[in-house]
Design a protein around this motif. Structure first.
Motif, PDB file in Angstrom:
ATOM      1  N   ARG A 113      35.024  32.012  36.993  1.00  0.00           N
ATOM      2  CA  ARG A 113      33.777  32.376  36.315  1.00  0.00           C
ATOM      3  C   ARG A 113      32.551  32.342  37.231  1.00  0.00           C
ATOM      4  O   ARG A 113      31.548  31.683  36.942  1.00  0.00           O
ATOM      5  CB  ARG A 113      33.528  31.504  35.087  1.00  0.00           C
ATOM      6  CG  ARG A 113      34.620  31.614  34.032  1.00  0.00           C
ATOM      7  CD  ARG A 113      34.677  33.029  33.476  1.00  0.00           C
ATOM      8  NE  ARG A 113      35.697  33.139  32.453  1.00  0.00           N
ATOM      9  CZ  ARG A 113      36.830  33.841  32.595  1.00  0.00           C
ATOM     10  NH1 ARG A 113      37.083  34.484  33.714  1.00  0.00           N
ATOM     11  NH2 ARG A 113      37.700  33.919  31.614  1.00  0.00           N
TER      12      ARG A 113
ATOM     13  N   LYS B  28      38.736  34.151  37.086  1.00  0.00           N
ATOM     14  CA  LYS B  28      39.116  32.881  36.456  1.00  0.00           C
ATOM     15  C   LYS B  28      38.151  31.734  36.767  1.00  0.00           C
ATOM     16  O   LYS B  28      37.973  30.834  35.952  1.00  0.00           O
ATOM     17  CB  LYS B  28      40.534  32.475  36.871  1.00  0.00           C
ATOM     18  CG  LYS B  28      41.591  33.489  36.512  1.00  0.00           C
ATOM     19  CD  LYS B  28      41.718  33.672  35.025  1.00  0.00           C
ATOM     20  CE  LYS B  28      42.867  34.609  34.701  1.00  0.00           C
ATOM     21  NZ  LYS B  28      42.833  35.082  33.338  1.00  0.00           N
TER      22      LYS B  28
ATOM     23  N   THR C 253      33.583  45.721  33.971  1.00  0.00           N
ATOM     24  CA  THR C 253      33.535  45.434  32.537  1.00  0.00           C
ATOM     25  C   THR C 253      33.685  43.942  32.237  1.00  0.00           C
ATOM     26  O   THR C 253      34.233  43.177  33.039  1.00  0.00           O
ATOM     27  CB  THR C 253      34.663  46.178  31.806  1.00  0.00           C
ATOM     28  OG1 THR C 253      35.924  45.661  32.261  1.00  0.00           O
ATOM     29  CG2 THR C 253      34.588  47.681  32.049  1.00  0.00           C
ATOM     30  N   ASP C 254      33.228  43.554  31.065  1.00  0.00           N
ATOM     31  CA  ASP C 254      33.411  42.176  30.613  1.00  0.00           C
ATOM     32  C   ASP C 254      34.893  41.852  30.484  1.00  0.00           C
ATOM     33  O   ASP C 254      35.308  40.730  30.751  1.00  0.00           O
ATOM     34  CB  ASP C 254      32.716  41.947  29.274  1.00  0.00           C
ATOM     35  CG  ASP C 254      31.205  41.921  29.411  1.00  0.00           C
ATOM     36  OD1 ASP C 254      30.704  41.655  30.525  1.00  0.00           O
ATOM     37  OD2 ASP C 254      30.522  42.172  28.398  1.00  0.00           O
ATOM     38  N   GLU C 255      35.691  42.842  30.082  1.00  0.00           N
ATOM     39  CA  GLU C 255      37.129  42.648  29.967  1.00  0.00           C
ATOM     40  C   GLU C 255      37.741  42.306  31.340  1.00  0.00           C
ATOM     41  O   GLU C 255      38.580  41.413  31.444  1.00  0.00           O
ATOM     42  CB  GLU C 255      37.815  43.889  29.386  1.00  0.00           C
ATOM     43  CG  GLU C 255      37.472  44.156  27.943  1.00  0.00           C
ATOM     44  CD  GLU C 255      36.120  44.836  27.740  1.00  0.00           C
ATOM     45  OE1 GLU C 255      35.541  45.400  28.715  1.00  0.00           O
ATOM     46  OE2 GLU C 255      35.610  44.790  26.607  1.00  0.00           O
ATOM     47  N   TRP C 256      37.330  43.038  32.387  1.00  0.00           N
ATOM     48  CA  TRP C 256      37.824  42.750  33.739  1.00  0.00           C
ATOM     49  C   TRP C 256      37.437  41.325  34.132  1.00  0.00           C
ATOM     50  O   TRP C 256      38.241  40.565  34.647  1.00  0.00           O
ATOM     51  CB  TRP C 256      37.273  43.760  34.746  1.00  0.00           C
ATOM     52  CG  TRP C 256      37.829  43.567  36.118  1.00  0.00           C
ATOM     53  CD1 TRP C 256      38.894  44.222  36.669  1.00  0.00           C
ATOM     54  CD2 TRP C 256      37.371  42.649  37.132  1.00  0.00           C
ATOM     55  NE1 TRP C 256      39.121  43.758  37.946  1.00  0.00           N
ATOM     56  CE2 TRP C 256      38.210  42.798  38.247  1.00  0.00           C
ATOM     57  CE3 TRP C 256      36.351  41.720  37.189  1.00  0.00           C
ATOM     58  CZ2 TRP C 256      38.037  42.052  39.411  1.00  0.00           C
ATOM     59  CZ3 TRP C 256      36.186  40.965  38.348  1.00  0.00           C
ATOM     60  CH2 TRP C 256      37.035  41.147  39.438  1.00  0.00           C
ATOM     61  N   TYR C 257      36.186  40.971  33.894  1.00  0.00           N
ATOM     62  CA  TYR C 257      35.690  39.644  34.255  1.00  0.00           C
ATOM     63  C   TYR C 257      36.502  38.544  33.566  1.00  0.00           C
ATOM     64  O   TYR C 257      36.914  37.571  34.195  1.00  0.00           O
ATOM     65  CB  TYR C 257      34.209  39.532  33.889  1.00  0.00           C
ATOM     66  CG  TYR C 257      33.568  38.237  34.310  1.00  0.00           C
ATOM     67  CD1 TYR C 257      33.059  38.087  35.591  1.00  0.00           C
ATOM     68  CD2 TYR C 257      33.472  37.167  33.423  1.00  0.00           C
ATOM     69  CE1 TYR C 257      32.467  36.898  35.981  1.00  0.00           C
ATOM     70  CE2 TYR C 257      32.884  35.975  33.807  1.00  0.00           C
ATOM     71  CZ  TYR C 257      32.386  35.840  35.079  1.00  0.00           C
ATOM     72  OH  TYR C 257      31.805  34.664  35.467  1.00  0.00           O
ATOM     73  N   GLU C 258      36.724  38.687  32.275  1.00  0.00           N
ATOM     74  CA  GLU C 258      37.480  37.684  31.515  1.00  0.00           C
ATOM     75  C   GLU C 258      38.911  37.551  32.026  1.00  0.00           C
ATOM     76  O   GLU C 258      39.456  36.459  32.089  1.00  0.00           O
ATOM     77  CB  GLU C 258      37.478  38.028  30.021  1.00  0.00           C
ATOM     78  CG  GLU C 258      36.122  37.896  29.370  1.00  0.00           C
ATOM     79  CD  GLU C 258      35.557  36.488  29.447  1.00  0.00           C
ATOM     80  OE1 GLU C 258      36.320  35.525  29.266  1.00  0.00           O
ATOM     81  OE2 GLU C 258      34.349  36.349  29.697  1.00  0.00           O
ATOM     82  N   ARG C 259      39.519  38.673  32.401  1.00  0.00           N
ATOM     83  CA  ARG C 259      40.917  38.683  32.848  1.00  0.00           C
ATOM     84  C   ARG C 259      41.079  38.228  34.297  1.00  0.00           C
ATOM     85  O   ARG C 259      42.007  37.501  34.629  1.00  0.00           O
ATOM     86  CB  ARG C 259      41.498  40.089  32.660  1.00  0.00           C
ATOM     87  CG  ARG C 259      42.997  40.170  32.886  1.00  0.00           C
ATOM     88  CD  ARG C 259      43.564  41.551  32.564  1.00  0.00           C
ATOM     89  NE  ARG C 259      43.217  42.496  33.610  1.00  0.00           N
ATOM     90  CZ  ARG C 259      42.389  43.528  33.479  1.00  0.00           C
ATOM     91  NH1 ARG C 259      41.832  43.792  32.327  1.00  0.00           N
ATOM     92  NH2 ARG C 259      42.130  44.323  34.491  1.00  0.00           N
ATOM     93  N   MET C 260      40.150  38.630  35.181  1.00  0.00           N
ATOM     94  CA  MET C 260      40.342  38.457  36.619  1.00  0.00           C
ATOM     95  C   MET C 260      39.506  37.347  37.257  1.00  0.00           C
ATOM     96  O   MET C 260      39.929  36.748  38.232  1.00  0.00           O
ATOM     97  CB  MET C 260      40.043  39.772  37.344  1.00  0.00           C
ATOM     98  CG  MET C 260      40.892  40.937  36.872  1.00  0.00           C
ATOM     99  SD  MET C 260      42.653  40.706  37.135  1.00  0.00           S
ATOM    100  CE  MET C 260      42.750  40.830  38.902  1.00  0.00           C
TER     101      MET C 260
END
Length: 102
Positions: free
Chosen positions: A44, A42, A33-40
């Motif tokens: 990018r 770092k 998910t985009d949420e996982w990407y944003e949180r984990m």
């Protein structure tokens, strides 16, 4: 689309965090998910490159890692992880062989 540089069973090391592991699954591109990407994620890393599921040596942790953050493991020693026997049949001294033990 970029091609996977690594294969299931290959030993790798995380370029940023230094841990060793073995690849047990490959996605052609980022699938979480985009949420996982944003949180984990770092640093990018690119979402349109291959991502790998890795069993981390010396723990019970699995990670999801972008291709650009992996490099070859230089130790060529077995990985200690509780799920190794579930995913791989054997270790041939260089890599793990996928499949259930005979």
């Amino acid at each position: 689309m970029k091609y996977a540089k690594w294969n299931v069973g290959q030993l790798v090391q995380h370029r940023l965090f230094g841990y060793r592991g073995v690849i047990y699954d490959v996605d052609a591109e980022f699938l979480l998910t985009d949420e996982w990407y944003e949180r984990m994620a770092k640093s990018r890393p690119p979402k349109d490159e291959p991502w790998y599921r890795v069993l981390v040596d010396g723990s019970d942790v699995e990670t999801y890692v972008a291709q650009c953050n992996l490099e070859p493991d230089e130790l060529h020693e077995p990985i200690e992880h509780p799920d190794i026997a579930r995913v791989f049949r054997s270790f041939n001294g260089d890599r793990y062989v996928a499949g259930q033990p005979n």
